[in-house]
Design a protein around this motif. Structure first.
Motif, PDB file in Angstrom:
ATOM      1  N   GLY A  34       0.821  -1.199   0.000  1.00 28.42           N
ATOM      2  CA  GLY A  34       0.000   0.000   0.000  1.00 28.42           C
ATOM      3  C   GLY A  34       0.856   1.250   0.000  1.00 28.42           C
ATOM      4  N   ALA A  35       0.417   2.232   0.746  1.00 28.40           N
ATOM      5  CA  ALA A  35       1.140   3.499   0.824  1.00 28.40           C
ATOM      6  C   ALA A  35       1.211   3.947   2.274  1.00 28.40           C
ATOM      7  CB  ALA A  35       0.429   4.553  -0.012  1.00 28.40           C
ATOM      8  N   LEU A  36       2.103   4.892   2.537  1.00 33.51           N
ATOM      9  CA  LEU A  36       2.182   5.539   3.837  1.00 33.51           C
ATOM     10  C   LEU A  36       2.606   6.980   3.617  1.00 33.51           C
ATOM     11  CD1 LEU A  36       5.357   5.949   5.098  1.00 33.51           C
ATOM     12  CD2 LEU A  36       5.216   3.470   5.003  1.00 33.51           C
ATOM     13  N   LEU A  37       2.219   7.839   4.541  1.00 37.69           N
ATOM     14  CA  LEU A  37       2.572   9.253   4.478  1.00 37.69           C
ATOM     15  C   LEU A  37       3.466   9.613   5.651  1.00 37.69           C
ATOM     16  CD1 LEU A  37      -0.910  10.863   3.654  1.00 37.69           C
ATOM     17  CD2 LEU A  37       0.867  10.121   2.054  1.00 37.69           C
ATOM     18  N   VAL A  38       4.467  10.441   5.366  1.00 39.23           N
ATOM     19  CA  VAL A  38       5.330  11.000   6.402  1.00 39.23           C
ATOM     20  C   VAL A  38       5.229  12.513   6.283  1.00 39.23           C
ATOM     21  CG1 VAL A  38       7.692  11.264   7.254  1.00 39.23           C
ATOM     22  CG2 VAL A  38       6.940   9.044   6.373  1.00 39.23           C
ATOM     23  N   VAL A  39       4.832  13.160   7.370  1.00 40.57           N
ATOM     24  CA  VAL A  39       4.792  14.617   7.410  1.00 40.57           C
ATOM     25  C   VAL A  39       6.049  15.072   8.138  1.00 40.57           C
ATOM     26  CG1 VAL A  39       3.452  16.659   8.030  1.00 40.57           C
ATOM     27  CG2 VAL A  39       2.272  14.498   7.534  1.00 40.57           C
ATOM     28  N   ALA A  40       6.820  15.952   7.491  1.00 41.82           N
ATOM     29  CA  ALA A  40       8.111  16.377   8.042  1.00 41.82           C
ATOM     30  C   ALA A  40       8.276  17.888   7.889  1.00 41.82           C
ATOM     31  CB  ALA A  40       9.241  15.653   7.307  1.00 41.82           C
ATOM     32  N   ALA A  41       9.209  18.443   8.642  1.00 36.33           N
ATOM     33  CA  ALA A  41       9.526  19.862   8.535  1.00 36.33           C
ATOM     34  C   ALA A  41      10.079  20.171   7.154  1.00 36.33           C
ATOM     35  CB  ALA A  41      10.540  20.248   9.612  1.00 36.33           C
ATOM     36  N   GLY A  42       9.856  21.392   6.716  1.00 35.33           N
ATOM     37  CA  GLY A  42      10.253  21.804   5.373  1.00 35.33           C
ATOM     38  C   GLY A  42      11.735  21.718   5.087  1.00 35.33           C
ATOM     39  N   MET A  73       9.269   6.757  -3.247  1.00 32.58           N
ATOM     40  CA  MET A  73       8.115   7.652  -3.314  1.00 32.58           C
ATOM     41  C   MET A  73       7.094   7.145  -4.332  1.00 32.58           C
ATOM     42  SD  MET A  73       9.652  11.427  -2.637  1.00 32.58           S
ATOM     43  CE  MET A  73       8.105  11.973  -1.936  1.00 32.58           C
ATOM     44  N   LEU A  74       5.840   7.458  -4.075  1.00 32.92           N
ATOM     45  CA  LEU A  74       4.761   7.096  -4.985  1.00 32.92           C
ATOM     46  C   LEU A  74       4.863   7.905  -6.273  1.00 32.92           C
ATOM     47  CD1 LEU A  74       1.648   7.105  -2.600  1.00 32.92           C
ATOM     48  CD2 LEU A  74       2.973   5.131  -3.347  1.00 32.92           C
ATOM     49  N   THR A  75       4.317   7.373  -7.351  1.00 31.67           N
ATOM     50  CA  THR A  75       4.201   8.140  -8.585  1.00 31.67           C
ATOM     51  C   THR A  75       3.118   9.199  -8.389  1.00 31.67           C
ATOM     52  OG1 THR A  75       2.465   6.741  -9.520  1.00 31.67           O
ATOM     53  CG2 THR A  75       4.766   6.078  -9.962  1.00 31.67           C
ATOM     54  N   ALA A  76       3.105  10.190  -9.250  1.00 40.03           N
ATOM     55  CA  ALA A  76       2.092  11.252  -9.148  1.00 40.03           C
ATOM     56  C   ALA A  76       0.683  10.676  -9.233  1.00 40.03           C
ATOM     57  CB  ALA A  76       2.320  12.294 -10.237  1.00 40.03           C
ATOM     58  N   ASP A  77       0.475   9.689 -10.095  1.00 39.73           N
ATOM     59  CA  ASP A  77      -0.842   9.064 -10.215  1.00 39.73           C
ATOM     60  C   ASP A  77      -1.219   8.316  -8.942  1.00 39.73           C
ATOM     61  OD1 ASP A  77      -1.249  10.024 -12.783  1.00 39.73           O
ATOM     62  OD2 ASP A  77      -0.603   8.161 -13.761  1.00 39.73           O
ATOM     63  N   ASP A  78      -0.253   7.597  -8.357  1.00 41.37           N
ATOM     64  CA  ASP A  78      -0.524   6.869  -7.115  1.00 41.37           C
ATOM     65  C   ASP A  78      -0.805   7.814  -5.951  1.00 41.37           C
ATOM     66  OD1 ASP A  78      -0.368   4.369  -8.284  1.00 41.37           O
ATOM     67  OD2 ASP A  78       1.709   4.017  -7.678  1.00 41.37           O
ATOM     68  N   VAL A  79      -0.127   8.962  -5.938  1.00 38.82           N
ATOM     69  CA  VAL A  79      -0.389   9.957  -4.890  1.00 38.82           C
ATOM     70  C   VAL A  79      -1.859  10.347  -4.924  1.00 38.82           C
ATOM     71  CG1 VAL A  79       0.048  12.335  -4.138  1.00 38.82           C
ATOM     72  CG2 VAL A  79       1.970  10.860  -4.761  1.00 38.82           C
ATOM     73  N   VAL A  80      -2.381  10.625  -6.105  1.00 39.02           N
ATOM     74  CA  VAL A  80      -3.792  11.013  -6.250  1.00 39.02           C
ATOM     75  C   VAL A  80      -4.701   9.853  -5.850  1.00 39.02           C
ATOM     76  CG1 VAL A  80      -5.583  11.744  -7.872  1.00 39.02           C
ATOM     77  CG2 VAL A  80      -3.301  12.745  -8.008  1.00 39.02           C
ATOM     78  N   PHE A 140      -4.977  15.073   5.506  1.00 34.72           N
ATOM     79  CA  PHE A 140      -6.392  15.252   5.836  1.00 34.72           C
ATOM     80  C   PHE A 140      -7.269  14.943   4.625  1.00 34.72           C
ATOM     81  CE2 PHE A 140      -3.943  18.987   7.503  1.00 34.72           C
ATOM     82  CZ  PHE A 140      -3.687  18.463   8.761  1.00 34.72           C
ATOM     83  N   GLY A 141      -8.460  14.405   4.881  1.00 35.04           N
ATOM     84  CA  GLY A 141      -9.413  14.177   3.797  1.00 35.04           C
ATOM     85  C   GLY A 141      -8.924  13.190   2.756  1.00 35.04           C
ATOM     86  N   LEU A 142      -8.251  12.143   3.192  1.00 34.14           N
ATOM     87  CA  LEU A 142      -7.664  11.158   2.282  1.00 34.14           C
ATOM     88  C   LEU A 142      -8.736  10.257   1.684  1.00 34.14           C
ATOM     89  CD1 LEU A 142      -4.643  10.171   4.546  1.00 34.14           C
ATOM     90  CD2 LEU A 142      -4.679  11.847   2.679  1.00 34.14           C
ATOM     91  N   THR A 143      -8.521   9.832   0.433  1.00 35.15           N
ATOM     92  CA  THR A 143      -9.485   8.954  -0.232  1.00 35.15           C
ATOM     93  C   THR A 143      -9.289   7.495   0.142  1.00 35.15           C
ATOM     94  OG1 THR A 143      -8.050   8.866  -2.176  1.00 35.15           O
ATOM     95  CG2 THR A 143      -9.834  10.477  -2.213  1.00 35.15           C
ATOM     96  N   ALA A 144      -8.140   7.156   0.688  1.00 33.68           N
ATOM     97  CA  ALA A 144      -7.862   5.774   1.099  1.00 33.68           C
ATOM     98  C   ALA A 144      -7.391   5.792   2.556  1.00 33.68           C
ATOM     99  CB  ALA A 144      -6.794   5.155   0.201  1.00 33.68           C
ATOM    100  N   ASP A 145      -7.447   4.641   3.184  1.00 32.07           N
ATOM    101  CA  ASP A 145      -7.002   4.502   4.571  1.00 32.07           C
ATOM    102  C   ASP A 145      -5.484   4.339   4.576  1.00 32.07           C
ATOM    103  OD1 ASP A 145      -7.021   4.239   7.304  1.00 32.07           O
ATOM    104  OD2 ASP A 145      -7.620   2.125   7.276  1.00 32.07           O
ATOM    105  N   VAL A 146      -4.787   5.463   4.533  1.00 32.47           N
ATOM    106  CA  VAL A 146      -3.332   5.477   4.452  1.00 32.47           C
ATOM    107  C   VAL A 146      -2.775   5.876   5.816  1.00 32.47           C
ATOM    108  CG1 VAL A 146      -1.351   6.526   3.303  1.00 32.47           C
ATOM    109  CG2 VAL A 146      -3.466   6.155   2.025  1.00 32.47           C
TER     110      VAL A 146
END
Length: 168
Positions: free
Chosen positions: A55-63, A82-89, A102-108
């Motif tokens: 699947g996918a996972l998200l990491v939120v990090a400082a700029g 990293m995911l492809t641009a299409d997979d990100v969407v 926030f407001g994700l379309t999948a349970d990531v």
């Protein structure tokens, strides 16, 4: 429609009206920092990766933080790809430049990197290339339903964690 899904998501916290929308682009860390008038490190960028389970996972990090491949592999038991641009969407519902937890379309699963803990508040995007919201780290953790805090980045000043960073 992506920003609308974020607004709907933030309604459960009565925080949808705190979204900032700009005339200019805030799609990159530098652009967001410019439009907000803050240092780039305070921009909470959301990075999208392939997960070990396929699947996918998200990491939120400082700029100002960069993924440390060795730390990432130990933490997530897979290479940092990293995911492809299409997979990100597909996984997030957001285009690159507006990706947020926030407001994700999948349970990531969402993970927060400790690089952000230097700041009282940070600014993640809100689903579009011209939006952001100012949140405390505690709010970011709550609103994103984060799985927890991780240490998977490099290139930022760890010493600022001790005494706190200047919130320029």
């Amino acid at each position: 429609m992506s920003i609308q899904s974020v607004k709907e998501h933030l309604k459960q916290f009565n925080y949808e009206k705190h979204i900032l929308e700009f005339q200019e682009s805030s799609a990159t860390v530098e652009q967001a920092a410019n439009v907000l008038g803050v240092i780039p490190a305070r921009i909470a960028k959301t990075l999208s990766f392939n997960a070990a389970n396929g699947g996918a996972l998200l990491v939120v990090a400082a700029g100002d933080a960069k993924i440390d491949n060795a730390k990432f592999k130990v933490t997530f038991e897979t290479k940092a790809k990293m995911l492809t641009a299409d997979d990100v969407v597909t996984y997030t519902g957001h285009q690159i430049g507006g990706v947020c937890p926030f407001g994700l379309t999948a349970d990531v699963p969402v993970f927060l990197d400790i690089s952000m803990k230097r700041f009282t508040t940070v600014f993640p995007a809100c689903g579009s290339a011209n939006s952001a919201i100012e949140l405390t780290c505690e709010q970011l953790e709550q609103f994103s339903f984060a799985q927890g805090w991780v240490d998977v980045c490099k290139g930022w000043d760890y010493t600022l964690l001790q005494g706190g960073a200047d919130n320029v």
